[in-house]
Design a protein around this motif. Structure first.
Motif, PDB file in Angstrom:
ATOM      1  N   ALA A  73       9.385 -17.844   9.843  1.00  0.00           N
ATOM      2  CA  ALA A  73       9.139 -18.157   8.295  1.00  0.00           C
ATOM      3  C   ALA A  73       7.668 -17.121   8.526  1.00  0.00           C
ATOM      4  O   ALA A  73       6.409 -17.368   9.405  1.00  0.00           O
ATOM      5  N   ALA A  74       7.558 -16.706   7.691  1.00  0.00           N
ATOM      6  CA  ALA A  74       5.692 -16.009   7.472  1.00  0.00           C
ATOM      7  C   ALA A  74       5.810 -15.648   5.984  1.00  0.00           C
ATOM      8  O   ALA A  74       6.394 -15.716   5.411  1.00  0.00           O
ATOM      9  N   VAL A  75       4.575 -15.377   5.869  1.00  0.00           N
ATOM     10  CA  VAL A  75       3.330 -14.983   4.606  1.00  0.00           C
ATOM     11  C   VAL A  75       3.656 -13.458   4.453  1.00  0.00           C
ATOM     12  O   VAL A  75       2.538 -13.184   5.400  1.00  0.00           O
ATOM     13  N   ILE A  76       3.723 -12.741   3.498  1.00  0.00           N
ATOM     14  CA  ILE A  76       3.578 -11.161   3.454  1.00  0.00           C
ATOM     15  C   ILE A  76       2.550 -10.840   2.133  1.00  0.00           C
ATOM     16  O   ILE A  76       2.644 -12.020   1.127  1.00  0.00           O
ATOM     17  N   VAL A  77       1.828 -10.633   2.514  1.00  0.00           N
ATOM     18  CA  VAL A  77       0.074 -10.100   1.734  1.00  0.00           C
ATOM     19  C   VAL A  77       0.775  -9.189   0.742  1.00  0.00           C
ATOM     20  O   VAL A  77       0.636  -7.996   2.244  1.00  0.00           O
ATOM     21  N   TRP A  78       0.841  -8.631  -0.786  1.00  0.00           N
ATOM     22  CA  TRP A  78       1.590  -6.823  -0.278  1.00  0.00           C
ATOM     23  C   TRP A  78       0.945  -6.208  -2.138  1.00  0.00           C
ATOM     24  O   TRP A  78       0.383  -7.761  -3.020  1.00  0.00           O
ATOM     25  N   GLN A  79       1.044  -5.536  -1.584  1.00  0.00           N
ATOM     26  CA  GLN A  79       0.271  -4.681  -3.309  1.00  0.00           C
ATOM     27  C   GLN A  79       1.227  -3.021  -3.432  1.00  0.00           C
ATOM     28  O   GLN A  79       1.525  -2.720  -2.530  1.00  0.00           O
ATOM     29  N   VAL A  80       1.616  -3.186  -4.931  1.00  0.00           N
ATOM     30  CA  VAL A  80       1.899  -1.996  -4.972  1.00  0.00           C
ATOM     31  C   VAL A  80       1.190  -1.042  -5.823  1.00  0.00           C
ATOM     32  O   VAL A  80      -0.281  -0.903  -5.875  1.00  0.00           O
ATOM     33  N   VAL A  81       0.643  -0.469  -4.870  1.00  0.00           N
ATOM     34  CA  VAL A  81      -0.365   1.288  -5.235  1.00  0.00           C
ATOM     35  C   VAL A  81       0.292   2.878  -5.327  1.00  0.00           C
ATOM     36  O   VAL A  81      -0.418   2.999  -6.156  1.00  0.00           O
ATOM     37  N   ASP A  82       1.792   2.377  -5.623  1.00  0.00           N
ATOM     38  CA  ASP A  82       2.222   3.188  -6.697  1.00  0.00           C
ATOM     39  C   ASP A  82       3.301   3.223  -7.220  1.00  0.00           C
ATOM     40  O   ASP A  82       4.637   3.107  -6.653  1.00  0.00           O
ATOM     41  N   ALA A  83       3.112   3.306  -8.805  1.00  0.00           N
ATOM     42  CA  ALA A  83       3.752   3.058  -9.554  1.00  0.00           C
ATOM     43  C   ALA A  83       5.075   3.582  -9.553  1.00  0.00           C
ATOM     44  O   ALA A  83       6.282   2.522  -9.943  1.00  0.00           O
ATOM     45  N   ALA A  84       4.704   4.795  -9.734  1.00  0.00           N
ATOM     46  CA  ALA A  84       6.145   5.602  -9.783  1.00  0.00           C
ATOM     47  C   ALA A  84       7.452   5.482  -8.375  1.00  0.00           C
ATOM     48  O   ALA A  84       8.234   5.146  -9.099  1.00  0.00           O
ATOM     49  N   GLU A  85       7.203   4.847  -7.276  1.00  0.00           N
ATOM     50  CA  GLU A  85       7.678   5.156  -6.531  1.00  0.00           C
ATOM     51  C   GLU A  85       8.546   3.662  -6.437  1.00  0.00           C
ATOM     52  O   GLU A  85       9.745   3.285  -6.274  1.00  0.00           O
ATOM     53  N   ALA A  86       7.801   2.613  -7.341  1.00  0.00           N
ATOM     54  CA  ALA A  86       8.035   1.060  -7.476  1.00  0.00           C
ATOM     55  C   ALA A  86       9.146   1.730  -8.068  1.00  0.00           C
ATOM     56  O   ALA A  86      10.024   0.436  -8.146  1.00  0.00           O
ATOM     57  N   VAL A  87       8.987   1.724  -9.497  1.00  0.00           N
ATOM     58  CA  VAL A  87       9.868   2.010 -10.490  1.00  0.00           C
ATOM     59  C   VAL A  87      10.663   3.305 -10.602  1.00  0.00           C
ATOM     60  O   VAL A  87      12.514   2.187 -10.573  1.00  0.00           O
TER      61      VAL A  87
END
Length: 292
Positions: free
Chosen positions: A126-140
């Motif tokens: 198992a793993a812990v992933i730390v992440w963040q959205v940096v491009d809102a347009a691509e995420a949507v």
């Protein structure tokens, strides 16, 4: 689809303007009612009140709030217009559709996955992933649901990475899951980042949170680890004992304490190795007679 900024107006002045228009429209309604009571034509006041109320409503519809570390993705009839990141109460075209995306740092822990390592042994990882959205347009617009996309792709990358390395290190210089956590974490982070780049997501950190053999082979692998530890310990003990025996013979010969033939040397070496390599304390037998 790349993110591009768009200007927005401060929302507080627009809100005050909408309130002022509402009061003026209310005054027009009262004025129209007074004119009707007096028998005068009130059509102009009624139309003016309707126009002012419509304008106030449009101003209020265009208002939206943006929290710190949040982005508002604006689109007009399905076409991407731009992204607003200024925090506070903002105003844009009331016909814009607004989708808010959090850009805060987030993390999740994958469930325990059962995979086969490079040697084919079943393991749990198992793993812990730390992440963040940096491009809102691509995420949507590039993915259907970016949060679900992050979880599924992270687990897929974890499975692929776990099958690329053995659980234990078998030879010097070999990277293994258990013995090289830093290298494994960096490889996992790069694999996940490569999969998530199209979703506008940056992977800040990825590390193994659980690693163990599968229950069906855990006991057998524990016995193998214990055997390897015993062999390593015995190898070191024997190497040290041989060195001590060589030193003892060299000192005896150097100082001419006693002269030993080859047979006596062999017997002395045997006795010293038994003393140094034995698991238990030895019981010496003292020879009170002649050496021969």
């Amino acid at each position: 689809m790349k993110e591009r900024p768009i200007r927005s107006l401060p929302g507080i002045p627009v809100l005050l303007a909408a309130i002022a228009l509402s009061f003026v429209a209310l005054w027009c309604v009262v004025n129209a009612a007074t004119a009707v009571d007096a028998g005068r034509n009130a059509a102009g006041s009624g139309i003016g009140a309707g126009v002012l109320l419509l304008a106030a409503l449009l101003l209020l519809i265009g208002l939206y709030s943006v929290q710190p570390n949040q982005a508002a993705v604006l689109s007009l009839f399905g076409k991407y217009v731009g992204t607003v990141k200024e925090a506070g109460l903002r105003w844009n075209n009331p016909f814009y559709a607004k989708r808010k995306v959090s850009q805060r740092v987030r993390n999740f822990e994958s469930g325990k996955l059962k995979v086969n390592d490079l040697d084919g042994s079943p393991i749990e990882i198992a793993a812990v992933i730390v992440w963040q959205v940096v491009d809102a347009a691509e995420a949507v617009f590039n993915v259907d649901d970016y949060e679900s996309f992050v979880q599924i792709q992270s687990e897929a990358a974890l499975r692929a990475m776990a099958s690329s390395y053995p659980y234990d290190q078998h030879e010097d210089g070999q990277v293994a899951l258990r013995s090289h956590p830093q290298e494994i974490s960096e490889h996992l982070r790069s694999q996940i980042a490569e999969r998530l780049v199209k979703a506008g997501v940056e992977v800040i950190e990825a590390r193994i949170s659980h690693l163990a053999y599968a229950p069906e082979i855990a006991q057998a692998m524990l016995q193998r680890q214990q055997a390897n530890a015993v062999i390593a310990a015995r190898t070191r003990i024997v190497a040290g004992a041989v060195g001590m025996v060589e030193m003892a013979l060299a000192e005896l010969q150097k100082n001419d304490v006693v002269r030993l033939d080859e047979e006596r040397k062999a017997q002395m070496v045997s006795n010293l190795l038994v003393v140094l390599c034995g698991d238990r304390g030895t019981q010496p037998i003292v020879n009170a007679g002649s050496l021969y």
